[in-house]
Design a protein around this motif. Structure first.
Motif, PDB file in Angstrom:
ATOM      1  N   VAL A  57       0.843  -1.200   0.000  1.00  0.00           N
ATOM      2  CA  VAL A  57       0.000   0.000   0.000  1.00  0.00           C
ATOM      3  C   VAL A  57       0.877   1.249   0.000  1.00  0.00           C
ATOM      4  N   LEU A  58       0.494   2.261  -0.749  1.00  0.00           N
ATOM      5  CA  LEU A  58       1.250   3.511  -0.765  1.00  0.00           C
ATOM      6  C   LEU A  58       0.290   4.689  -0.851  1.00  0.00           C
ATOM      7  N   PHE A  59       0.618   5.769  -0.125  1.00  0.00           N
ATOM      8  CA  PHE A  59      -0.223   6.975  -0.155  1.00  0.00           C
ATOM      9  C   PHE A  59       0.518   8.071  -0.902  1.00  0.00           C
ATOM     10  N   ILE A  60      -0.095   8.614  -1.938  1.00  0.00           N
ATOM     11  CA  ILE A  60       0.610   9.606  -2.758  1.00  0.00           C
ATOM     12  C   ILE A  60      -0.291  10.801  -3.129  1.00  0.00           C
ATOM     13  N   SER A  61       0.352  11.831  -3.651  1.00  0.00           N
ATOM     14  CA  SER A  61      -0.394  12.880  -4.345  1.00  0.00           C
ATOM     15  C   SER A  61       0.287  13.089  -5.688  1.00  0.00           C
ATOM     16  N   ALA A  62      -0.403  12.667  -6.739  1.00  0.00           N
ATOM     17  CA  ALA A  62       0.175  12.828  -8.081  1.00  0.00           C
ATOM     18  C   ALA A  62       0.260  14.318  -8.403  1.00  0.00           C
ATOM     19  N   LYS A  63      -0.703  15.073  -7.867  1.00  0.00           N
ATOM     20  CA  LYS A  63      -0.757  16.498  -8.164  1.00  0.00           C
ATOM     21  C   LYS A  63       0.452  17.217  -7.564  1.00  0.00           C
ATOM     22  N   ASN A  64       0.733  16.927  -6.295  1.00  0.00           N
ATOM     23  CA  ASN A  64       1.854  17.611  -5.632  1.00  0.00           C
ATOM     24  C   ASN A  64       3.150  16.828  -5.704  1.00  0.00           C
ATOM     25  N   ARG A  65       3.153  15.780  -6.505  1.00  0.00           N
ATOM     26  CA  ARG A  65       4.348  14.926  -6.646  1.00  0.00           C
ATOM     27  C   ARG A  65       4.818  14.374  -5.290  1.00  0.00           C
ATOM     28  N   GLU A  66       3.919  14.091  -4.414  1.00  0.00           N
ATOM     29  CA  GLU A  66       4.279  13.564  -3.100  1.00  0.00           C
ATOM     30  C   GLU A  66       4.367  12.049  -3.156  1.00  0.00           C
ATOM     31  N   ASN A  67       5.492  11.500  -2.661  1.00  0.00           N
ATOM     32  CA  ASN A  67       5.734  10.053  -2.623  1.00  0.00           C
ATOM     33  C   ASN A  67       5.811   9.398  -4.005  1.00  0.00           C
ATOM     34  N   ILE A  68       6.109  10.173  -5.023  1.00  0.00           N
ATOM     35  CA  ILE A  68       6.220   9.599  -6.370  1.00  0.00           C
ATOM     36  C   ILE A  68       7.495   8.766  -6.501  1.00  0.00           C
ATOM     37  N   GLU A  69       8.565   9.218  -5.830  1.00  0.00           N
ATOM     38  CA  GLU A  69       9.801   8.432  -5.866  1.00  0.00           C
ATOM     39  C   GLU A  69       9.584   7.083  -5.190  1.00  0.00           C
ATOM     40  N   GLU A  70       8.793   7.100  -4.103  1.00  0.00           N
ATOM     41  CA  GLU A  70       8.476   5.845  -3.399  1.00  0.00           C
ATOM     42  C   GLU A  70       7.678   4.924  -4.317  1.00  0.00           C
ATOM     43  N   LEU A  71       6.751   5.533  -5.080  1.00  0.00           N
ATOM     44  CA  LEU A  71       5.949   4.724  -6.011  1.00  0.00           C
ATOM     45  C   LEU A  71       6.861   4.104  -7.069  1.00  0.00           C
ATOM     46  N   ARG A  72       7.767   4.925  -7.575  1.00  0.00           N
ATOM     47  CA  ARG A  72       8.708   4.441  -8.576  1.00  0.00           C
ATOM     48  C   ARG A  72       9.528   3.257  -8.021  1.00  0.00           C
ATOM     49  N   ALA A  73       9.997   3.411  -6.773  1.00  0.00           N
ATOM     50  CA  ALA A  73      10.824   2.369  -6.156  1.00  0.00           C
ATOM     51  C   ALA A  73      10.015   1.090  -5.935  1.00  0.00           C
ATOM     52  N   LEU A  74       8.778   1.254  -5.455  1.00  0.00           N
ATOM     53  CA  LEU A  74       7.917   0.093  -5.203  1.00  0.00           C
ATOM     54  C   LEU A  74       7.646  -0.666  -6.503  1.00  0.00           C
ATOM     55  N   LEU A  75       7.371   0.096  -7.535  1.00  0.00           N
ATOM     56  CA  LEU A  75       7.087  -0.501  -8.841  1.00  0.00           C
ATOM     57  C   LEU A  75       8.319  -1.220  -9.382  1.00  0.00           C
ATOM     58  N   THR A  76       9.457  -0.559  -9.248  1.00  0.00           N
ATOM     59  CA  THR A  76      10.707  -1.147  -9.733  1.00  0.00           C
ATOM     60  C   THR A  76      10.962  -2.484  -9.047  1.00  0.00           C
ATOM     61  N   ARG A  77      10.767  -2.491  -7.739  1.00  0.00           N
ATOM     62  CA  ARG A  77      10.997  -3.728  -6.981  1.00  0.00           C
ATOM     63  C   ARG A  77      10.116  -4.859  -7.493  1.00  0.00           C
ATOM     64  N   HIS A  78       8.857  -4.554  -7.696  1.00  0.00           N
ATOM     65  CA  HIS A  78       7.929  -5.605  -8.109  1.00  0.00           C
ATOM     66  C   HIS A  78       8.138  -6.022  -9.553  1.00  0.00           C
ATOM     67  N   VAL A  79       8.447  -5.065 -10.409  1.00  0.00           N
ATOM     68  CA  VAL A  79       8.706  -5.390 -11.812  1.00  0.00           C
ATOM     69  C   VAL A  79       9.987  -6.237 -11.892  1.00  0.00           C
ATOM     70  N   ALA A  80      10.994  -5.836 -11.122  1.00  0.00           N
ATOM     71  CA  ALA A  80      12.267  -6.561 -11.142  1.00  0.00           C
ATOM     72  C   ALA A  80      12.057  -8.015 -10.719  1.00  0.00           C
ATOM     73  N   LYS A  81      11.233  -8.205  -9.711  1.00  0.00           N
ATOM     74  CA  LYS A  81      10.970  -9.549  -9.203  1.00  0.00           C
ATOM     75  C   LYS A  81      10.379 -10.426 -10.332  1.00  0.00           C
ATOM     76  N   ILE A  82       9.382  -9.886 -11.016  1.00  0.00           N
ATOM     77  CA  ILE A  82       8.747 -10.646 -12.105  1.00  0.00           C
ATOM     78  C   ILE A  82       9.741 -10.860 -13.253  1.00  0.00           C
ATOM     79  N   HIS A  83      10.492  -9.794 -13.552  1.00  0.00           N
ATOM     80  CA  HIS A  83      11.465  -9.866 -14.645  1.00  0.00           C
ATOM     81  C   HIS A  83      12.496 -10.971 -14.385  1.00  0.00           C
TER      82      HIS A  83
END
Ligand SMILES: Nc1nc2c(ncn2[C@@H]2O[C@H](COP(=O)(O)OP(=O)(O)OP(=O)(O)O)[C@@H](O)[C@H]2O)c(=O)[nH]1
Ligand SMILES: [Mg+2]
Length: 443
Positions: free
Chosen positions: A402-428
């Motif tokens: 779970v992640l809480f973000i604000s796309a509008k204010n760019r809040e926690n976008i780096e965290e989203l990127r990192a979370l996504l990278t981790r999960h994509v890497a795992k599948i890859h």
């Protein structure tokens, strides 16, 4: 929509524009815009009333929330809502959906205020639609037609357009009455084409059926093409952004892929799916932005949008975006999960992303902003928790990350990127165990 009408400037929403209508312009002398080829009139927006028939168990707050959503849909379709009518019934009236007394009340208002469209929050049977049209003498639009119409104005690609057209014709077929009889002219045959003894309506039905099977064939061809395209993508990890409509999927897509997908504060801004190739930490993946879901999404529409939904069905990972600032966000999560079940995509790994934290307000904050703090104290409605409380609750109860973000204010976008990278890497790396890893974050 009332301003620009492909069907020739008569004052009408798309709701009344059946597929393929080719009427010549008439009415108040519309002028043709040479750039767009559409007809424009100086007429005002159409006005509408909304009708809800909740059962006795549904709370007033819930009923108003549903009507807020219906009003948002109507506005998206270019219609101005003047009034809402609610009638509590255990079962809608079989003949006219609302009861006799309510119908008289609606009719008086519609006539007195010059209302041109009556919009129902539920689907009407073909006979209810005909009876209501005869009684109220204005256009009657039900929830399915409203949604199909919005889809029709939004669909850009050939596939999406064919999908919408199929849904429109399927909606139209059981509702064909004398009103639609001029459809038969479009086949170019006219009277002589008709078999002996056949009525106009039967001819129309045949025209529509022919068109439906043509569209189905066309969509099969598109399916084959996209199947080939998808094969050509090879084993690249595929991620799909899913969620209720207007939660911020396209905004997030744009942020992550630095692309420019159309996003706006209207329902169903995205009808076509968009796919972008992204690479985080040298691991490539495909991210697709998809059509938003909504409660009571017409099943016909789901069926005819099969190709678009394949993008979700074939994804390796879903990013479920939620608008935490919406009062019914929990119900919206349910609707999305149910729709995913319907399209057989519920078992996929999922990240849950709560967006719009910048817009989240607790009850106290809302009251303070409105200047009447404390007024709501003894209402039985449960109060909204703080964002931190919500975060704790969801982190504890969900088995998905779970992640809480604000796309509008760019809040926690780096965290989203990192979370996504981790999960994509795992599948890859599950898929390609022998690839050399430059650098993988965490896990
Ligand atoms: N306050 C706030 N608004 C946001 C945020 N993210 C997106 N929005 C706004 O929400 C509206 C909808 O955003 P979209 O990205 O079009 O939403 P969507 O989920 O793609 O919507 P559909 O394509 O209609 O299903 C737009 O007006 C955005 O600017 C956010 O973090 N905070
Ligand atoms: Mg979108």
């Amino acid at each position: 929509m009332a301003k620009k009408s492909n069907s020739g400037g008569r004052q009408q929403t798309n709701s009344t524009r059946h597929p393929g209508a080719t009427d010549a312009p008439r009415g108040n002398q519309p002028t043709r815009n040479p750039d767009t080829g559409t007809y424009e009139t100086a007429q005002q927006r159409e006005t509408a009333v909304l009708i809800a028939v909740p059962d006795k168990r549904q709370s007033d707050t819930r009923t108003q929330e549903y009507l807020d959503e219906l009003e948002f849909l109507a506005e998206t379709a270019g219609v101005e809502v003047k009034k809402r009518f609610v009638q509590r019934l255990d079962k809608p009236d079989i003949r006219t959906f609302v009861g006799e007394g309510k119908l008289a009340e609606i009719k008086a208002y519609v006539t007195h205020s010059g209302i041109s469209v009556v919009i129902f929050d539920d689907d009407l049977s073909p006979s209810q639609l005909r009876n209501l049209e005869a009684e109220l003498m204005v256009k009657i639009v039900d929830r399915s037609l409203l949604i199909i119409d919005i889809f029709a104005t939004r669909a850009k690609t050939a596939t999406a357009r064919a999908q919408v057209e199929l849904a429109q014709y399927q909606y139209l077929l059981p509702r064909l009455t004398g009103l639609w009889s001029h459809l038969s002219r479009q086949r170019g045959g006219g009277v002589s084409m008709r078999g002996p003894g056949e009525t106009e309506i039967e001819t129309d039905r045949r025209v529509v059926r022919d068109r439906i099977s043509l569209l189905k064939d066309k969509l099969k061809d598109f399916d084959k093409q996209s199947h080939t395209q998808r094969k050509a993508r090879g084993g690249v990890v595929r991620v799909a952004l899913v969620g209720y409509t207007n939660v911020g999927k396209s905004t997030i897509m744009n942020l992550l892929s630095r692309s420019d997908v159309f996003a706006e504060n209207k329902l169903f801004a995205t009808v076509d799916s968009t796919v972008r190739k992204i690479s985080f930490d040298n691991i490539p993946f495909l991210l697709s932005d998809t059509v938003g879901f909504i409660r009571k999404l017409p099943t016909r529409l789901i069926e005819s949008f099969k190709s678009t939904l394949d993008e979700i069905r074939e994804a390796d990972l879903l990013v479920h975006v939620v608008d935490i600032s919406h009062p019914s966000f929990e119900e919206q999560i349910e609707v999305v999960n149910e729709t995913l079940k319907d399209i057989e995509a519920a078992d996929k790994p999922m990240l849950l992303v709560f967006n719009k934290i910048d817009q989240y307000r607790t009850d106290t904050e809302t009251e303070r902003e409105a200047g009447f703090e404390g007024m709501n104290e003894d209402e039985d409605a449960p109060s909204r928790p703080t964002l931190a409380q919500l975060q704790d609750t969801y982190m504890a109860k969900m088995h998905d990350p779970v992640l809480f973000i604000s796309a509008k204010n760019r809040e926690n976008i780096e965290e989203l990127r990192a979370l996504l990278t981790r999960h994509v890497a795992k599948i890859h790396y599950q898929r390609y165990p022998n690839t050399v890893i430059d650098h993988v974050d965490g896990e």
